[in-house]
Design an enzyme around this catalytic site. Structure first.
Site, PDB file in Angstrom:
ATOM      1  CD1 TRP A   1      -3.000   1.430   0.738  1.00  0.00           C
ATOM      2  CD2 TRP A   1      -1.515   2.414   2.088  1.00  0.00           C
ATOM      3  NE1 TRP A   1      -3.501   2.678   1.071  1.00  0.00           N
ATOM      4  CE2 TRP A   1      -2.605   3.296   1.895  1.00  0.00           C
ATOM      5  CE3 TRP A   1      -0.458   2.825   2.903  1.00  0.00           C
ATOM      6  CZ2 TRP A   1      -2.669   4.554   2.501  1.00  0.00           C
ATOM      7  CZ3 TRP A   1      -0.526   4.075   3.504  1.00  0.00           C
ATOM      8  CH2 TRP A   1      -1.618   4.921   3.291  1.00  0.00           C
ATOM      9  CG  HIS A   2       3.251   2.470   3.293  1.00  0.00           C
ATOM     10  ND1 HIS A   2       2.545   1.528   4.003  1.00  0.00           N
ATOM     11  CD2 HIS A   2       3.238   3.596   4.051  1.00  0.00           C
ATOM     12  CE1 HIS A   2       2.135   2.059   5.143  1.00  0.00           C
ATOM     13  NE2 HIS A   2       2.536   3.312   5.202  1.00  0.00           N
ATOM     14  N   GLY A   3       3.860   1.653  -1.308  1.00  0.00           N
ATOM     15  CA  GLY A   3       4.593   1.940  -2.533  1.00  0.00           C
ATOM     16  C   GLY A   3       4.800   0.695  -3.375  1.00  0.00           C
TER      17      GLY A   3
ATOM     18  CG  PHE B   1       2.922   6.799   0.502  1.00  0.00           C
ATOM     19  CD1 PHE B   1       3.846   6.127  -0.269  1.00  0.00           C
ATOM     20  CD2 PHE B   1       3.341   7.435   1.659  1.00  0.00           C
ATOM     21  CE1 PHE B   1       5.170   6.060   0.116  1.00  0.00           C
ATOM     22  CE2 PHE B   1       4.676   7.375   2.040  1.00  0.00           C
ATOM     23  CZ  PHE B   1       5.588   6.685   1.265  1.00  0.00           C
TER      24      PHE B   1
END
Length: 469
Positions: free
Chosen positions: A319-321, A469
């Protein structure tokens, strides 16, 4: 940044707040909607349609889920369509390049990698919008029949691009009826200024040091330089993200919304499990409610609990990257949390609090190495430098930066604890000092705003880390 900082704080916000406070209740949502769309379009005019289309699909899916309350098949199809569109946009814009690049590498192909810019805040507003249709499917909330009111919820400008993640159930009543009074405005103003100070005075100052060290060859830096660098990022990401969250929550209070807390002094945690109950709280609760529990949580035996935990943390990292470093960062926490839960908890509980806090903090810092290095090779080089494998212990550069940034580091350490809250409670609890506190608070707020303004006027370094993000 979506706006220049000065334009947003001193032009956009006062105009929106003035119009909002002077307008009758029936048009307040319209003002918020227009403000949210302007706010987003200013920095992301090309992709504003993505947010509107995904919101429209979720709104229509919600109407279908509500209308066919007794038809489980239709309700499930509507939910699947909604989630497919939401996750489809997220996959196309955020992850398609990652997937294609890895397929090319694995199969020795040459599929063109699309060069798509990432819509600002897509991870945040996608999760918010998904929470609406999922909760409606689970019959936890009431349907929203007015599309403009629903789009107002998705596009609430205080937290639109970097959280906190506000589920529909948090604000479903306030969307239609909310109170705005002097007390809430005062509390919101105090929270907003506190967040602004975190961002401008602490995150920006300490973050500039990490940017400088990050550009160096990690194979050549000293042990102390390596630790100065990663500790700089450790405090930068906390004060950047929690500062923005505080500003969002403060603005929400001014507008009559009670957004959920997103940070609770995570760096004083005494275990990694506790850290993740204090860090990015709304993201953690989202993955718990919509991934971990539906997978079975810890209700189906130890093996399934382990598998579910690793799925959640792999997704949390992703989800963050779109990078293997983010996935590894998530799995790193999955491993630690499992080890703590199964083996270490009883042992940790017997240790002094200071030792437990130090243990947690060091693991979190190692996690940030994985999080903010561009490759696994670079992460390995920085970790080797931190732990003295072939590097000098200290050099002149480290001595110079220590002397230059010692005051900033001390401030970062102090304000990452709950010392401010303890002092405030101590002053308020005593009759004589309570008056002094309440009379001096506006002066302190004004002084803080003046200092922040001075910094923003001269700012050449002002990133918002979580916008990406």
């Amino acid at each position: 940044m979506v706006f220049s900082s000065l334009t947003m704080i001193y032009v956009f916000l006062p105009i929106v707040l003035l119009l909002y406070f002077l307008s009758p209740n029936r048009v307040k949502n319209l003002i918020l909607l227009v403000a949210g769309l302007i706010f987003y379009a200013w920095g992301e005019p090309v992709y504003i349609w993505v947010m509107i289309v995904s919101s429209l699909v979720d709104y229509l899916a919600g109407l279908v889920i509500h209308k066919y309350n007794d038809n489980s098949k239709v309700r499930k199809i509507a939910l699947i369509i909604s989630m497919t569109v939401d996750l489809g946009f997220l996959t196309i814009f955020k992850y398609s390049g990652f997937f294609i690049a890895n397929i090319n590498s694995l199969l020795n192909l040459n599929i063109p990698v699309p060069e798509l810019s990432l819509p600002i805040g897509i991870s945040f507003y996608t999760f918010q919008s998904m929470s609406y249709t999922i909760d409606l499917y689970w019959r936890k909330i009431k349907v929203q029949k007015n599309f403009l009111d629903y789009l107002t919820y998705v596009s609430l400008f205080p937290q639109l691009v970097a959280g906190p993640i506000v589920k529909y159930e948090h604000v479903q009543n306030e969307i239609h009826e909310r109170k705005v009074n002097i007390k809430l405005v005062g509390e919101g103003t105090n929270m907003f200024i506190k967040g602004l100070a975190k961002k401008v005075l602490l995150a920006n100052n300490i973050g500039a040091l990490w940017t400088e060290i990050k550009a160096m060859d990690f194979g050549e830096i000293s042990v102390v330089t390596a630790w100065i660098g990663i500790l700089s990022f450790t405090f930068q990401i906390y004060y950047d993200f929690s500062g923005y969250s505080d500003m969002a929550i403060g603005l929400g209070k001014m507008l009559g919304f009670n957004f959920p807390k997103n940070f609770d002094h995570p760096y004083i945690s005494k275990s990694v499990s506790e850290f993740w109950r204090r860090w990015h709280i709304t993201m953690g609760s989202w993955f718990r409610d919509y991934v971990y529990i539906p997978l079975g949580g810890n209700r189906k035996g130890k093996f399934r609990m382990v598998i579910n935990t690793f799925i959640v943390w792999a997704l949390t990292g992703f989800w963050h990257g779109a990078g293997w470093n983010f996935i590894l960062w998530g799995l790193f926490y999955g491993v630690i949390l499992m080890v703590e839960k199964v083996y270490l908890k009883q042992f940790l509980d017997k240790l002094p609090n200071l030792i437990r806090m130090l243990y947690t903090f060091i693991l979190v810092v190692i996690g940030w190495v994985l999080f903010d290095t561009s490759s696994l090779t670079e992460a390995g080089q920085l970790l080797k430098a931190m732990f003295g494998f072939g590097n000098d212990f200290i050099d002149d550069y480290a001595k110079y930066q220590l002397s230059s940034y010692i005051v900033v580091f001390v401030a970062c350490i102090l304000f990452s604890t709950d010392i401010r809250e303890r002092v405030t409670r101590l002053l308020i609890d005593k009759k004589n000092t309570a008056k002094l506190y309440y009379y001096s608070l506006p002066i302190l707020q004004l002084a803080t705003m003046i200092v922040c303004t001075a910094y923003l006027v001269d700012a050449t370094y002002n990133p918002f880390l979580y916008f990406r993000f």
